[in-house]
Enzyme design. Structure first.
Site, mmCIF file in Angstrom:
data_model
loop_
_atom_site.group_PDB
_atom_site.id
_atom_site.type_symbol
_atom_site.label_atom_id
_atom_site.label_comp_id
_atom_site.label_asym_id
_atom_site.label_seq_id
_atom_site.Cartn_x
_atom_site.Cartn_y
_atom_site.Cartn_z
ATOM 1 N N GLU A 1 -1.274 1.540 5.252
ATOM 2 C CA GLU A 1 -2.205 1.854 6.468
ATOM 3 C C GLU A 1 -2.584 3.360 6.385
ATOM 4 O OE1 GLU A 1 -1.115 -0.743 10.458
ATOM 5 O OE2 GLU A 1 -0.492 1.499 10.237
ATOM 6 N N HIS B 1 10.756 -14.393 -12.235
ATOM 7 C CA HIS B 1 10.517 -15.788 -12.623
ATOM 8 C C HIS B 1 9.337 -16.086 -11.892
ATOM 9 C CE1 HIS B 1 14.377 -16.207 -14.452
ATOM 10 N NE2 HIS B 1 14.579 -15.013 -13.821
ATOM 11 N N LYS C 1 -9.065 -7.210 15.630
ATOM 12 C CA LYS C 1 -8.811 -7.443 17.179
ATOM 13 C C LYS C 1 -10.163 -7.826 17.902
ATOM 14 C CE LYS C 1 -4.836 -4.206 16.946
ATOM 15 N NZ LYS C 1 -4.432 -3.116 17.279
#
Ligand code: PA5
Length: 445
Positions: free
Chosen positions: A287, A308, A422
């Site tokens: 951010e 792995h 948003k």
């Protein structure tokens, strides 16, 4: 105290070039100290560790005690910067199986408000049905949908199950001093509340009540956490010479790697308890730096587990990555590999060794293999998983992030990009006030 070693980046970049950042780092440090850089209204985190008062810590501890005494479970409701710091510290310090143990030393800490999963929230509310539970509602804006939605469910359930009076005692708000729905609700209902300072952004707020209250409720020593951070504040101070300042070296090294085509930083741990420290770190750097079409992409892996799965890519994939390993010097407990008569698994060569000796050789072997494969490697060593070390580590990353963002030339303290989803979500849900956006988005579908 933590230490940083960049030796294994030096086959890829030169020490000279890293040290050439000295003047720029000094300027970045001064801009932070004097508040003359971008985002200078969000610098409250800079001297937070050394300015937290004993009275404030005592207030937090007293409130934590009320929750510990009256709750079997406490739900921390928050998202992003209002959740990850607390979870990072709590998971790093907790027994991995604490929640399965019958005899508990304090309330189980659960999390909500960081997703909109109907099944997750259903299962949480089901689990809480026969529990004496409390809630810490954490939101700086006080209006974040994920958190507000979870809190709406939890508040009702808490009041229904425990009665209004007890709910008042076990619901605590951490929010803005004046504005936002969380503030209004806390004041109207008479909840105990703590303030998130205006000048501290979410991802830099772990050492405010946002992180400190849940950490104290989980039973950990917030004084030691803050002391560790304060020691690091000193160690990374603006008058510490460049070569001795770990935040300066880390910021300079990662910017030099970025300049040389290393676009992805992978934060590596060899201890599963550090998983959420990486999650917190990803938000902090992602951010802060990912803007204006630039910024290192912060990724993370948990080794040896992910050796792995992701190990192949790291060893031989596109050479645009570097690794930063967090190594924990000492384990908390001791466990040796037993000898086995039949030795069918062929592991008797390890008999008598501590499990951590095996882990440390996995760490060293991986570092060498990845460097050989073209992946520069930095190493951060912390003495142990305890409050002091974690406080130091968190502050180190914050300070380095502020410097690094300024080196990159961006404002490390805003996050304009998180609004885009948003706006669309509200338009799609026909939120009042979004009529125009609703029409526009419907036309696109
Ligand atoms: O760093 C940030 O600003 C975000 O991650 C916020 O912390 C997050 O969106 C939560 O916001 P709020 O505390 O306002 O609910």
């Amino acid at each position: 105290m933590i230490s940083l070693n960049i030796e294994k980046t030096l086959g890829f970049i030169s020490k000279e070039n890293v040290f050439a950042y000295e003047a720029q780092v000094k300027a970045a440090q001064e801009a932070l100290e004097n508040g003359t850089g971008k985002g200078n209204d969000f610098l409250g985190w800079l001297h937070l560790p050394s300015s937290i008062t004993k009275e404030h810590l005592a207030d937090l501890k007293a409130t934590a005690q009320v929750l510990r005494e009256n709750c079997e479970a406490v739900v921390v409701a928050g998202i992003g910067g209002s959740y990850l710091g607390a979870r990072a510290v709590i998971e790093a310090l907790s027994n991995s199986f604490a929640w399965l143990q019958d005899k508990k030393s304090g309330p189980v800490i659960l999390y909500a408000g960081h997703n909109i999963g109907e099944d997750y929230l259903y299962e949480l509310t089901e689990y809480l049905k026969d529990k004496k539970f409390g809630v810490i509602n954490i939101s700086k804006s006080g209006t974040t949908t994920e958190t507000a939605l979870a809190f709406r469910l939890l508040k009702k359930q808490c009041e229904d199950q425990r009665g209004k009076e007890m709910a008042k005692k076990v619901i605590v708000a951490v929010t803005d001093a004046k504005k936002g729905a969380a503030r209004v609700t806390a004041d109207n209902e008479g909840y105990k509340s703590f303030i998130i300072p205006d000048n501290v952004g979410g991802r830099f707020s772990v050492l405010t009540p946002v992180g400190l209250l849940p950490i104290a409720v989980a039973g950990f020593d917030i004084e030691k956490l803050v002391a560790g951070a304060a020691a690091m504040e000193k160690a990374c101070g603006k008058d510490v010479p460049f070569a001795e300042n770990p935040a300066a070296i880390y910021a300079a090294t990662r910017n030099e790697l970025y300049k040389n085509g290393k676009k992805i930083e992978i934060l590596v741990n060899f201890n599963p308890k550090l998983h959420y420290v990486s999650e917190w770190w990803k938000q902090l750097y992602g951010e802060s730096e990912g803007k204006e079409n630039k910024g290192i992409f912060p990724a993370s892996v948990d080794f040896s587990t992910d050796l792995h799965s992701m190990g192949q890519w790291i060893q031989e994939g596109e050479r645009t990555i570097y690794e930063t390993v967090i190594s924990v010097e000492k384990t908390q407990y001791s466990l040796q590999v037993p000898s086995d008569k039949a030795n069918l698994d062929g592991l008797n060569f390890l008999a008598g060794k501590h499990v951590d000796e095996v882990n440390k050789m996995a760490e060293l072997g991986t570092q060498l293999a990845h460097v050989d494969g073209g992946v520069p490697n930095m190493r951060i060593v912390i003495p142990a998983l305890n409050e002091e070390s974690l406080g130091g580590l968190l502050y180190f990353f914050e300070k380095a992030c502020g410097i690094s963002g300024y080196l990159l030339g961006v404002n490390p303290f805003n996050q304009p990009g998180v609004e885009a989803y948003k706006k669309n979500m509200f338009a799609l849900l026909n939120k009042p006030g979004y009529e125009e956006e609703s029409k526009a988005i419907q036309a696109r579908l």
